[in-house]
Design an enzyme around this catalytic site. Structure first.
Site, PDB file in Angstrom:
ATOM      1  CG  ASP A 111     -10.634  34.613 -35.706  1.00 28.20           C
ATOM      2  OD1 ASP A 111      -9.509  34.089 -35.774  1.00 28.20           O
ATOM      3  OD2 ASP A 111     -11.222  35.102 -36.686  1.00 28.20           O
ATOM      4  CG  PHE A 182      -3.755  30.077 -35.662  1.00 28.95           C
ATOM      5  CD1 PHE A 182      -3.882  30.047 -37.040  1.00 28.95           C
ATOM      6  CD2 PHE A 182      -3.716  31.315 -35.027  1.00 28.95           C
ATOM      7  CE1 PHE A 182      -3.978  31.216 -37.785  1.00 28.95           C
ATOM      8  CE2 PHE A 182      -3.814  32.497 -35.758  1.00 28.95           C
ATOM      9  CZ  PHE A 182      -3.945  32.448 -37.139  1.00 28.95           C
TER      10      PHE A 182
HETATM   11  C1  LIG Z   1      -7.271  31.655 -35.563  1.00 29.35           C
HETATM   12  S1  LIG Z   1      -7.397  31.097 -37.199  1.00 29.35           S
HETATM   13  C2  LIG Z   1      -7.279  29.322 -37.061  1.00 29.35           C
HETATM   14  C3  LIG Z   1      -6.971  28.667 -38.379  1.00 29.35           C
HETATM   15  C4  LIG Z   1      -6.824  27.139 -38.331  1.00 29.35           C
HETATM   16  N1  LIG Z   1      -8.059  26.493 -37.930  1.00 29.35           N
HETATM   17  C5  LIG Z   1      -5.709  26.778 -37.416  1.00 29.35           C
HETATM   18  O1  LIG Z   1      -5.988  26.258 -36.326  1.00 29.35           O
HETATM   19  O2  LIG Z   1      -4.543  26.991 -37.805  1.00 29.35           O
HETATM   20  C6  LIG Z   1      -9.124  31.322 -37.539  1.00 29.35           C
HETATM   21  C7  LIG Z   1      -9.420  31.232 -39.029  1.00 29.35           C
HETATM   22  O3  LIG Z   1     -10.833  31.280 -39.212  1.00 29.35           O
HETATM   23  C8  LIG Z   1     -11.120  32.171 -40.279  1.00 29.35           C
HETATM   24  N2  LIG Z   1     -12.454  32.694 -39.998  1.00 29.35           N
HETATM   25  C9  LIG Z   1     -12.828  33.448 -38.948  1.00 29.35           C
HETATM   26  N3  LIG Z   1     -14.139  33.704 -38.983  1.00 29.35           N
HETATM   27  C10 LIG Z   1     -14.609  33.100 -40.108  1.00 29.35           C
HETATM   28  C11 LIG Z   1     -15.895  33.009 -40.708  1.00 29.35           C
HETATM   29  N4  LIG Z   1     -16.940  33.578 -40.127  1.00 29.35           N
HETATM   30  N5  LIG Z   1     -15.997  32.314 -41.854  1.00 29.35           N
HETATM   31  C12 LIG Z   1     -14.939  31.725 -42.431  1.00 29.35           C
HETATM   32  N6  LIG Z   1     -13.681  31.774 -41.906  1.00 29.35           N
HETATM   33  C13 LIG Z   1     -13.535  32.453 -40.763  1.00 29.35           C
HETATM   34  C14 LIG Z   1     -10.041  33.215 -40.209  1.00 29.35           C
HETATM   35  O4  LIG Z   1      -9.873  33.893 -41.438  1.00 29.35           O
HETATM   36  C15 LIG Z   1      -8.831  32.356 -39.840  1.00 29.35           C
HETATM   37  O5  LIG Z   1      -8.182  31.848 -40.978  1.00 29.35           O
END
Ligand SMILES: C[S@@+](CC[C@H](N)C(=O)[O-])C[C@H]1O[C@@H](n2cnc3c(N)ncnc32)[C@H](O)[C@@H]1O
Length: 205
Positions: A111, A182
């Site tokens: 994120d 993503f």
């Molecule tokens: C922008 S998405 C990217 C997902 C994947 N890596 C992709 O590139 O398709 C970020 C993911 O990280 C997860 N996430 C964010 N902060 C997190 C945390 N502190 N612990 C575990 N998961 C987290 C979110 O729920 C989300 O699914």
């Protein structure tokens, strides 16, 4: 190996406060283990697991719907070398997983927290670097990708300045490294994707 059920794909620690032992996630802890931090819907994780049956893959994700989806997909695809943990990444890396358990850590499209006042939430900061360093085996690597130019600049500055890591060139173009969910969205919108890779350094005290 016997096919897994969706419930068995989710790794649930016996004690969230005690730390897990190397053999409790996968039966053979001598196999290389790769971690996908914030694995989302798991397309990257599942493709890697399918492509590299001789390695194990653990996804870390805080959203339960995404965890359930990955569990169902892993079973449908007959994968036995993938697990997901429904937990916050910083805690998982800093405390829960065994030190030195991973051959690679992938942090793909975390994120971006684009507003300046929220930027302190970004995952790449010195505290989390210590957690990433902790779980990596000697000489193992940390891979990072983002579509967010400001985050890329900030993250690469933080890691490059850290004594815990040294920069490596990105992977050879022939190496299998699938597009994430993503990433595909950003590519479809014509965004620039930037990537960086580092090797874990030994700390000389
Ligand atoms: C922008 S998405 C990217 C997902 C994947 N890596 C992709 O590139 O398709 C970020 C993911 O990280 C997860 N996430 C964010 N902060 C997190 C945390 N502190 N612990 C575990 N998961 C987290 C979110 O729920 C989300 O699914």
């Amino acid at each position: 190996m016997t096919p897994l059920t969706p419930a068995a794909v989710e790794f649930i620690p016996a004690d969230y406060f005690a730390g897990v032992t190397p053999g409790s996630i996968f039966p053979d802890s001598s196999r290389p283990l790769e971690l996908d931090v914030g694995c989302g819907d798991g397309t990257f994780l599942l493709q890697m697991a399918g492509h590299y049956p001789e390695r194990d893959f653990l996804g870390i994700e805080r959203l339960s719907g995404r965890i359930r989806k990955i569990c169902r997909r892993a079973v449908r695809e007959g994968l036995t070398n993938v697990r997901v943990i429904h937990l916050e990444s910083a805690y998982t890396l800093s405390w829960l997983l065994p030190a030195g358990c991973a051959s690679r850590v992938h942090l793909l499209f975390p994120d971006p927290w684009p507003k300046k006042r929220h930027a302190f939430h970004r995952f790449v900061h010195p505290d989390n670097l210590a957690g990433i360093h902790r779980v990596l085996a000697p000489g193992a690597s940390f891979l990072f990708k983002t579509d967010h130019a400001d985050y890329f600049e900030e993250a690469t500055a933080v890691v490059d300045q850290s004594p815990l890591f040294t920069r490596l060139p990105w992977l050879d173009a022939t190496e299998f490294y699938p597009t994430t969910d993503f990433e595909q969205q950003w590519l479809d919108q014509g965004k620039l994707i930037q990537s960086a890779r580092w090797q874990r350094q030994e700390l000389v005290l």
